[in-house]
Design a protein around this motif. Structure first.
Motif, PDB file in Angstrom:
ATOM      1  N   LEU A 240       0.899  -1.087  -0.040  1.00 33.31           N
ATOM      2  CA  LEU A 240      -0.009   0.097  -0.037  1.00 33.31           C
ATOM      3  C   LEU A 240       0.877   1.127  -0.293  1.00 33.31           C
ATOM      4  CD1 LEU A 240      -2.801   1.498   0.063  1.00 33.31           C
ATOM      5  CD2 LEU A 240      -2.654   1.105   2.513  1.00 33.31           C
ATOM      6  N   LEU A 241       1.860   1.439   0.763  1.00 33.87           N
ATOM      7  CA  LEU A 241       3.067   2.440   0.972  1.00 33.87           C
ATOM      8  C   LEU A 241       3.637   2.373  -0.819  1.00 33.87           C
ATOM      9  CD1 LEU A 241       4.410   1.918   4.349  1.00 33.87           C
ATOM     10  CD2 LEU A 241       2.820   3.560   3.538  1.00 33.87           C
ATOM     11  N   TRP A 242       3.963   1.562  -1.112  1.00 30.75           N
ATOM     12  CA  TRP A 242       4.423   1.551  -2.425  1.00 30.75           C
ATOM     13  C   TRP A 242       3.381   2.207  -3.454  1.00 30.75           C
ATOM     14  CZ3 TRP A 242       8.652   0.991  -5.797  1.00 30.75           C
ATOM     15  CH2 TRP A 242       8.522   0.643  -7.054  1.00 30.75           C
ATOM     16  N   ASN A 243       2.423   1.613  -3.485  1.00 27.12           N
ATOM     17  CA  ASN A 243       1.374   1.837  -4.511  1.00 27.12           C
ATOM     18  C   ASN A 243       1.005   3.433  -4.239  1.00 27.12           C
ATOM     19  OD1 ASN A 243       1.527  -0.394  -6.210  1.00 27.12           O
ATOM     20  ND2 ASN A 243       0.481  -1.533  -4.598  1.00 27.12           N
ATOM     21  N   LEU A 244       0.909   3.901  -3.029  1.00 23.96           N
ATOM     22  CA  LEU A 244       0.405   5.216  -2.807  1.00 23.96           C
ATOM     23  C   LEU A 244       1.508   6.169  -3.394  1.00 23.96           C
ATOM     24  CD1 LEU A 244      -0.984   5.308   0.844  1.00 23.96           C
ATOM     25  CD2 LEU A 244      -2.143   5.625  -1.384  1.00 23.96           C
ATOM     26  N   GLY A 245       2.753   5.762  -3.472  1.00 26.35           N
ATOM     27  CA  GLY A 245       3.698   6.827  -4.287  1.00 26.35           C
ATOM     28  C   GLY A 245       3.403   6.818  -5.708  1.00 26.35           C
ATOM     29  N   GLY A 246       2.769   5.578  -6.624  1.00 29.69           N
ATOM     30  CA  GLY A 246       2.402   5.753  -7.804  1.00 29.69           C
ATOM     31  C   GLY A 246       1.266   6.807  -7.645  1.00 29.69           C
TER      32      GLY A 246
ATOM     33  N   TRP B 219      -4.201   3.217  -9.687  1.00 29.06           N
ATOM     34  CA  TRP B 219      -5.471   2.736  -9.057  1.00 29.06           C
ATOM     35  C   TRP B 219      -5.743   1.610  -8.562  1.00 29.06           C
ATOM     36  CZ3 TRP B 219      -6.535   6.780  -5.974  1.00 29.06           C
ATOM     37  CH2 TRP B 219      -6.344   8.172  -6.177  1.00 29.06           C
ATOM     38  N   GLY B 220      -5.498   0.733  -9.785  1.00 31.52           N
ATOM     39  CA  GLY B 220      -5.717  -0.705  -9.349  1.00 31.52           C
ATOM     40  C   GLY B 220      -4.974  -1.393  -8.528  1.00 31.52           C
ATOM     41  N   SER B 221      -3.489  -1.080  -8.359  1.00 35.17           N
ATOM     42  CA  SER B 221      -2.594  -1.592  -7.539  1.00 35.17           C
ATOM     43  C   SER B 221      -2.620  -1.039  -6.089  1.00 35.17           C
ATOM     44  CB  SER B 221      -1.202  -1.173  -7.803  1.00 35.17           C
ATOM     45  OG  SER B 221      -0.664  -1.715  -8.878  1.00 35.17           O
TER      46      SER B 221
ATOM     47  N   GLY C 159      -4.901  -7.487 -11.111  1.00 33.55           N
ATOM     48  CA  GLY C 159      -5.112  -8.024 -12.497  1.00 33.55           C
ATOM     49  C   GLY C 159      -5.324  -6.914 -13.608  1.00 33.55           C
ATOM     50  N   ILE C 160      -6.414  -5.982 -13.062  1.00 33.39           N
ATOM     51  CA  ILE C 160      -6.461  -4.681 -13.733  1.00 33.39           C
ATOM     52  C   ILE C 160      -5.299  -3.952 -13.809  1.00 33.39           C
ATOM     53  CG2 ILE C 160      -7.823  -2.433 -13.498  1.00 33.39           C
ATOM     54  CD1 ILE C 160     -10.318  -4.146 -12.741  1.00 33.39           C
ATOM     55  N   SER C 161      -4.504  -3.768 -12.685  1.00 28.69           N
ATOM     56  CA  SER C 161      -3.326  -3.042 -12.500  1.00 28.69           C
ATOM     57  C   SER C 161      -2.212  -3.324 -13.593  1.00 28.69           C
ATOM     58  CB  SER C 161      -2.697  -2.777 -11.236  1.00 28.69           C
ATOM     59  OG  SER C 161      -2.105  -3.951 -11.101  1.00 28.69           O
ATOM     60  N   ILE C 162      -2.307  -4.655 -13.946  1.00 32.65           N
ATOM     61  CA  ILE C 162      -1.358  -5.388 -14.839  1.00 32.65           C
ATOM     62  C   ILE C 162      -1.861  -4.734 -16.181  1.00 32.65           C
ATOM     63  CG2 ILE C 162      -0.679  -7.457 -16.171  1.00 32.65           C
ATOM     64  CD1 ILE C 162      -0.684  -8.758 -13.019  1.00 32.65           C
ATOM     65  N   ILE C 163      -2.882  -4.759 -16.525  1.00 33.90           N
ATOM     66  CA  ILE C 163      -3.464  -4.405 -17.705  1.00 33.90           C
ATOM     67  C   ILE C 163      -3.022  -2.690 -18.137  1.00 33.90           C
ATOM     68  CG2 ILE C 163      -5.514  -3.398 -19.013  1.00 33.90           C
ATOM     69  CD1 ILE C 163      -6.806  -6.145 -17.900  1.00 33.90           C
TER      70      ILE C 163
ATOM     71  N   PHE D  34       3.591  -7.977 -10.674  1.00 28.53           N
ATOM     72  CA  PHE D  34       3.136  -9.315 -10.924  1.00 28.53           C
ATOM     73  C   PHE D  34       3.364 -10.154  -9.626  1.00 28.53           C
ATOM     74  CE2 PHE D  34       3.295  -8.868 -15.568  1.00 28.53           C
ATOM     75  CZ  PHE D  34       2.364 -10.016 -15.894  1.00 28.53           C
ATOM     76  N   SER D  35       4.226  -9.753  -8.813  1.00 24.66           N
ATOM     77  CA  SER D  35       4.288 -10.588  -7.522  1.00 24.66           C
ATOM     78  C   SER D  35       2.995 -10.301  -6.634  1.00 24.66           C
ATOM     79  CB  SER D  35       5.519 -10.098  -6.853  1.00 24.66           C
ATOM     80  OG  SER D  35       6.687 -10.367  -7.649  1.00 24.66           O
ATOM     81  N   LEU D  36       2.392  -8.994  -6.649  1.00 21.91           N
ATOM     82  CA  LEU D  36       1.358  -8.734  -5.873  1.00 21.91           C
ATOM     83  C   LEU D  36       0.169  -9.625  -6.352  1.00 21.91           C
ATOM     84  CD1 LEU D  36       1.779  -5.052  -4.951  1.00 21.91           C
ATOM     85  CD2 LEU D  36       2.035  -6.806  -3.518  1.00 21.91           C
ATOM     86  N   PHE D  37       0.058  -9.665  -7.701  1.00 19.08           N
ATOM     87  CA  PHE D  37      -1.120 -10.345  -7.998  1.00 19.08           C
ATOM     88  C   PHE D  37      -0.950 -11.976  -7.917  1.00 19.08           C
ATOM     89  CE2 PHE D  37      -2.340 -12.979 -11.926  1.00 19.08           C
ATOM     90  CZ  PHE D  37      -3.817 -12.488 -11.922  1.00 19.08           C
ATOM     91  N   ILE D  38       0.149 -12.482  -8.038  1.00 24.19           N
ATOM     92  CA  ILE D  38       0.393 -13.889  -7.898  1.00 24.19           C
ATOM     93  C   ILE D  38       0.241 -14.132  -6.376  1.00 24.19           C
ATOM     94  CG2 ILE D  38       2.198 -15.746  -7.573  1.00 24.19           C
ATOM     95  CD1 ILE D  38       3.208 -14.389 -10.168  1.00 24.19           C
ATOM     96  N   TYR D  39       0.690 -13.302  -5.657  1.00 15.30           N
ATOM     97  CA  TYR D  39       0.545 -13.450  -4.026  1.00 15.30           C
ATOM     98  C   TYR D  39      -1.018 -13.290  -3.714  1.00 15.30           C
ATOM     99  CZ  TYR D  39       0.903 -12.632   0.933  1.00 15.30           C
ATOM    100  OH  TYR D  39       0.816 -12.887   2.534  1.00 15.30           O
ATOM    101  N   ALA D  40      -1.987 -12.471  -4.332  1.00 15.57           N
ATOM    102  CA  ALA D  40      -3.110 -12.489  -4.049  1.00 15.57           C
ATOM    103  C   ALA D  40      -3.994 -13.663  -4.435  1.00 15.57           C
ATOM    104  CB  ALA D  40      -3.802 -11.018  -4.480  1.00 15.57           C
ATOM    105  N   ARG D  41      -3.430 -14.086  -5.545  1.00 15.79           N
ATOM    106  CA  ARG D  41      -4.155 -15.431  -6.114  1.00 15.79           C
ATOM    107  C   ARG D  41      -4.006 -16.617  -5.205  1.00 15.79           C
ATOM    108  NH1 ARG D  41      -3.045 -16.815 -12.039  1.00 15.79           N
ATOM    109  NH2 ARG D  41      -3.906 -18.703 -11.184  1.00 15.79           N
ATOM    110  N   ARG D  42      -2.802 -16.749  -4.541  1.00 14.49           N
ATOM    111  CA  ARG D  42      -2.412 -17.699  -3.570  1.00 14.49           C
ATOM    112  C   ARG D  42      -3.374 -17.531  -2.146  1.00 14.49           C
ATOM    113  NH1 ARG D  42       4.257 -18.132  -4.708  1.00 14.49           N
ATOM    114  NH2 ARG D  42       3.804 -19.172  -6.757  1.00 14.49           N
ATOM    115  N   MET D  43      -2.982 -16.283  -1.866  1.00 15.76           N
ATOM    116  CA  MET D  43      -3.962 -16.104  -0.545  1.00 15.76           C
ATOM    117  C   MET D  43      -5.510 -16.437  -0.844  1.00 15.76           C
ATOM    118  SD  MET D  43      -1.880 -15.333   2.018  1.00 15.76           S
ATOM    119  CE  MET D  43      -1.073 -16.689   1.312  1.00 15.76           C
TER     120      MET D  43
END
Length: 143
Positions: free
Chosen positions: A19-25, A66-68, A87-91, A127-136
């Motif tokens: 969240l901190l990383w993505n708030l930078g974006g 915003w997706g991230s 996934g939307i953030s990857i698009i 991509f790592s966040l997407f994969i992590y969320a899928r695993r969780m």
């Protein structure tokens, strides 16, 4: 009613750090779209570049940041929608990268090895966040 598993400790660490990383974006996006870049130490050539993004590229950028950010928040709220949001953030990232690498005339000052490394880090983290969320979600941690 479906019972969920207890959230592992790393979900909270990854959720907060992402969240901190993505708030930078989000801050970068807002500074650009609100015309606040002049307050930063960037060249007129860089200002022209950032302010010349076509609407479709800005739309992809918005999807990415915003997706991230939403994905990180949903991860902390333990919602399966985090997977879709990442996934939307990857698009969005794909569209933004396409514009920057294939369409735009990027100023040389923004083509340093450090800039390229940062761009690669964004891809790896997204991509790592997407994969992590899928695993969780698959483990029943997210509902």
């Amino acid at each position: 009613m479906e019972l969920t598993k207890k959230a592992p400790w790393h979900l909270w660490v990854i959720g907060v750090l992402s969240l901190l990383w993505n708030l930078g974006g989000v801050a970068s996006y807002l500074a650009t779209e609100l015309g606040q870049l002049e307050q930063m130490e960037i060249t007129p050539e860089q200002l022209d570049y950032f302010y010349s993004f076509p609407a479709w590229a800005v739309a992809f950028w918005a999807l990415g940041v915003w997706g991230s950010a939403l994905g990180s928040l949903l991860l902390l709220l333990r919602k399966k929608l985090a997977v879709w949001s990442f996934g939307i953030s990857i698009i969005g990232l794909f569209g933004t990268t396409y514009y920057e690498r294939m369409v735009a005339a990027v100023p040389e000052s923004l083509q340093s090895p450090g800039q390229n490394l940062f761009a690669a880090a964004i891809w790896v983290i997204t991509f790592s966040l997407f994969i992590y969320a899928r695993r969780m979600a698959a483990k029943g941690v997210l509902t």
